[in-house]
Design a protein around this motif. Structure first.
Motif, short mmCIF file in Angstrom:
data_model
loop_
_atom_site.label_atom_id
_atom_site.label_comp_id
_atom_site.label_asym_id
_atom_site.label_seq_id
_atom_site.Cartn_x
_atom_site.Cartn_y
_atom_site.Cartn_z
N VAL A 153 0.80 -0.98 -0.02
CA VAL A 153 0.65 0.23 0.02
C VAL A 153 0.58 1.85 -0.70
O VAL A 153 1.93 1.74 1.17
N ILE A 154 0.63 2.39 -0.84
CA ILE A 154 1.24 3.29 -1.25
C ILE A 154 0.44 4.43 -0.90
O ILE A 154 -0.17 4.42 -1.83
N ILE A 155 0.62 5.47 -0.34
CA ILE A 155 -0.25 6.81 0.13
C ILE A 155 0.63 8.03 -0.84
O ILE A 155 1.74 7.75 -0.19
N ALA A 156 0.12 8.38 -2.26
CA ALA A 156 0.96 8.84 -2.89
C ALA A 156 0.55 10.61 -2.39
O ALA A 156 -1.40 11.45 -2.67
N GLU A 157 1.01 11.45 -1.86
CA GLU A 157 0.79 12.87 -1.31
C GLU A 157 0.48 13.81 -2.82
O GLU A 157 0.15 14.67 -3.25
N THR A 158 1.67 13.27 -3.77
CA THR A 158 2.02 14.64 -5.34
C THR A 158 1.25 13.17 -6.14
O THR A 158 0.86 12.02 -6.35
N ARG A 159 1.03 14.27 -7.22
CA ARG A 159 0.70 13.48 -9.01
C ARG A 159 1.61 12.12 -9.04
O ARG A 159 1.00 11.50 -9.64
N GLU A 160 2.51 12.80 -8.96
CA GLU A 160 4.30 12.06 -9.80
C GLU A 160 4.49 11.12 -8.58
O GLU A 160 4.67 10.17 -9.47
N ASP A 161 3.74 11.26 -7.34
CA ASP A 161 4.57 10.38 -6.27
C ASP A 161 3.54 9.03 -7.29
O ASP A 161 3.64 7.78 -6.82
N ALA A 162 2.37 9.43 -7.30
CA ALA A 162 1.41 7.95 -7.92
C ALA A 162 1.17 7.38 -8.48
O ALA A 162 1.79 6.04 -8.69
N LYS A 163 1.70 8.73 -9.50
CA LYS A 163 2.14 7.64 -10.69
C LYS A 163 3.57 6.94 -11.01
O LYS A 163 3.83 5.89 -11.33
N ALA A 164 5.20 6.77 -9.73
CA ALA A 164 5.62 6.45 -9.95
C ALA A 164 5.62 5.34 -8.64
O ALA A 164 5.60 3.81 -9.17
N ALA A 165 4.98 5.42 -7.97
CA ALA A 165 3.95 4.01 -7.47
C ALA A 165 3.09 3.17 -8.17
O ALA A 165 4.02 1.88 -8.01
N VAL A 166 2.63 3.68 -9.56
CA VAL A 166 1.79 2.81 -9.86
C VAL A 166 3.36 1.88 -11.05
O VAL A 166 2.83 0.50 -11.23
N ARG A 167 4.04 2.94 -11.32
CA ARG A 167 5.23 2.22 -11.89
C ARG A 167 5.82 1.35 -11.61
O ARG A 167 6.15 0.70 -12.03
N SER A 168 6.34 1.49 -10.28
CA SER A 168 7.05 -0.39 -9.62
C SER A 168 6.08 -0.65 -9.31
O SER A 168 7.11 -1.90 -9.61
N MET A 169 5.02 -0.47 -9.33
CA MET A 169 3.85 -1.76 -9.57
C MET A 169 4.05 -3.19 -10.75
O MET A 169 4.02 -4.04 -10.54
N MET A 170 3.54 -1.88 -11.68
CA MET A 170 3.09 -2.56 -12.39
C MET A 170 3.81 -2.45 -14.15
O MET A 170 4.30 -3.57 -14.69
#
Ligand code: AMP
Ligand code: GLY
Length: 420
Positions: A153-170
């Protein structure tokens, strides 16, 4: 009676110590257990995910009843495998364990049966997920579909962090196949409550509520961990909220699983958030929580084996499940550096005067000497008439445990004490 407990951490140690109160039990085997629980169980060097070896051991040792405690063997079908050879188990079968094994499954279940949870979208395509994140509300929460050692579970505070989280997983597959699908969900706020429950698929009996402390450092700072301490009961979880959860969450979940032909038997863990719009499910676990179990079971007055067997036999409605009044607190002692890099292999000393309520998670024996082996080394629990006393006792007991590089949070229960 011979019992087998699959798993090897603090939770399993707490289960074993509680089971031992039943005098009909002649021997408890821990697979694999750890050296810190050698006084309470016979250690068997078989990994919790080695289903074939577990089955073989159960057969050749005339095991009467098995408790499968961790998520991995449950999701892999350990209970099904043992049932096949006629061994009754505490824990859900593979079909029901999916409630923890797949976040996509559990989110879709809640949507279908109107069980309150965060709004969400599911993605199997990276580009679609990235596009969605261009306009999604921020902060947002990204969850890998499958099991990820509690780190998915990653809580992303910014749009960039959210995209990075999705990339790291997928794309980078930091959680392997677990990241093939991701859930992107609404960020919720409010106090968190863990409610473990016994269920036989018909009746659901919530245990005393608890509060985990997931962050590594005081003041809820630092990285997320498996849990640095717990208290029970959780003061946010009032009788009125408990009633609401029973009606809107617990019973609907049991019924939903039945409707899906996935009857759940065992311990169903409800991870709840008490949001301004009412209690919502953050996650389901198909097992006892760790370290929630280390505060919940010491408060259980009834015989654990009797209750466990009632969940297996479908007779839970006839079974008394009683908890003591009062409170419990557990302080986890970890190796400095956890949950990242840490050293272990240090001498571990637990004074006899406290060993009754010390639950060992990571220890090994080297030439007969107990040594630390793992990030979370052990949990020190105390019970008392009230939370302040339980906390004081637990922190006093911590002084009777020694190992090099030990670190623990000094503020377990602080937030709970501030609740009016
Ligand atoms: P989990 O591994 O599912 O227990 O999630 C880890 C932690 O992330 C939870 O204990 C929450 O604190 C947080 N979390 C998970 N989902 C949400 C959400 N939708 N909104 C806010 N926090 C969340
Ligand atoms: N303490 C959280 C869990 O067991 O998943």
């Amino acid at each position: 009676m011979k019992i087998m407990v699959v798993g090897g951490g603090g939770r399993e140690h707490a289960i074993i110590k509680k089971l031992k109160e039943n005098k009909n039990i002649t021997e408890i085997f821990a697979l694999p257990g750890n050296a810190g629980m050698a006084k309470d169980a016979t250690l068997v060097n078989i990994g919790a995910k080695d289903i074939e070896a577990i089955k073989e051991f159960a057969k050749t040792n005339d095991i009467d009843y098995a408790v499968v405690a961790p998520d991995d063997p449950l999701v892999l079908g350990c209970v099904d495998a043992l049932n096949e050879i006629g061994i009754d188990c505490f824990g859900p079968n593979k079909a029901a364990a999916i409630i923890e094994g797949s976040k996509v499954f559990s989110k879709n279940l809640m949507k279908k049966y109107n069980i309150p949870t965060a709004e969400y979208e599911v993605f199997s395509d990276l580009d679609a997920a990235i596009e969605y994140l261009e306009t999604a509300p921020i902060p947002t929460v990204i969850k890998a579909d499958g099991l990820a050692l509690g780190k998915g579970v990653i809580i992303a505070e910014t749009r960039e962090d959210a995209k990075a989280a999705v990339r790291s997983m997928m794309e980078d597959k930091i959680f392997g196949e677990s990241g093939n699908n991701v859930v992107i969900e609404e960020f919720l706020t409010g106090p968190e409550v863990s409610v473990l429950s016994f269920t036989d698929g018909k009746t659901v009996v919530p245990m005393v509520s608890s509060m985990d402390h997931k962050r590594a450092l005081d003041g809820d700072k630092g990285l997320n961990t498996g849990g640095m301490g717990t208290i029970a009961p959780n003061p946010y979880y009032t009788e009125a909220i408990a009633k609401e959860c029973m009606e809107k969450i617990f019973i609907p979940t049991i019924n939903a699983m039945n409707s899906e032909n996935r009857t759940f038997k065992g311990c169903l863990y409800f991870g709840l958030m008490l949001t301004p719009k009412g209690p919502k499910v953050i996650e389901y676990n198909c097992r006892f929580g760790d370290p929630e179990t280390q505060v919940v079971l010491p408060l259980l007055e009834s015989d654990l084996l009797t209750v466990m067997k009632a969940t297996t036999n479908g007779t839970l409605s006839d079974c008394e499940v009683k908890f003591k009044n009062g409170a419990a607190a557990c302080v986890v002692m970890a190796s400095s550096g956890y949950p990242q890099k840490y050293e272990s292999g240090f001498d571990l000393f637990i004074d006899k005067s406290v060993e009754d309520t010390v639950y060992v998670a990571g220890a090994k024996s080297v030439d007969g000497v107990l040594k630390t082996a793992g990030g979370r080394v052990l949990g020190v629990t105390a019970t008392a008439d009230n939370l302040p006393d339980a906390l004081e006792k637990a922190y006093q007991k911590v002084n009777f445990v020694k190992f090099e590089n030990a670190f623990y949070r000094k503020d377990i229960g602080k937030k709970a004490l501030e609740v009016k």
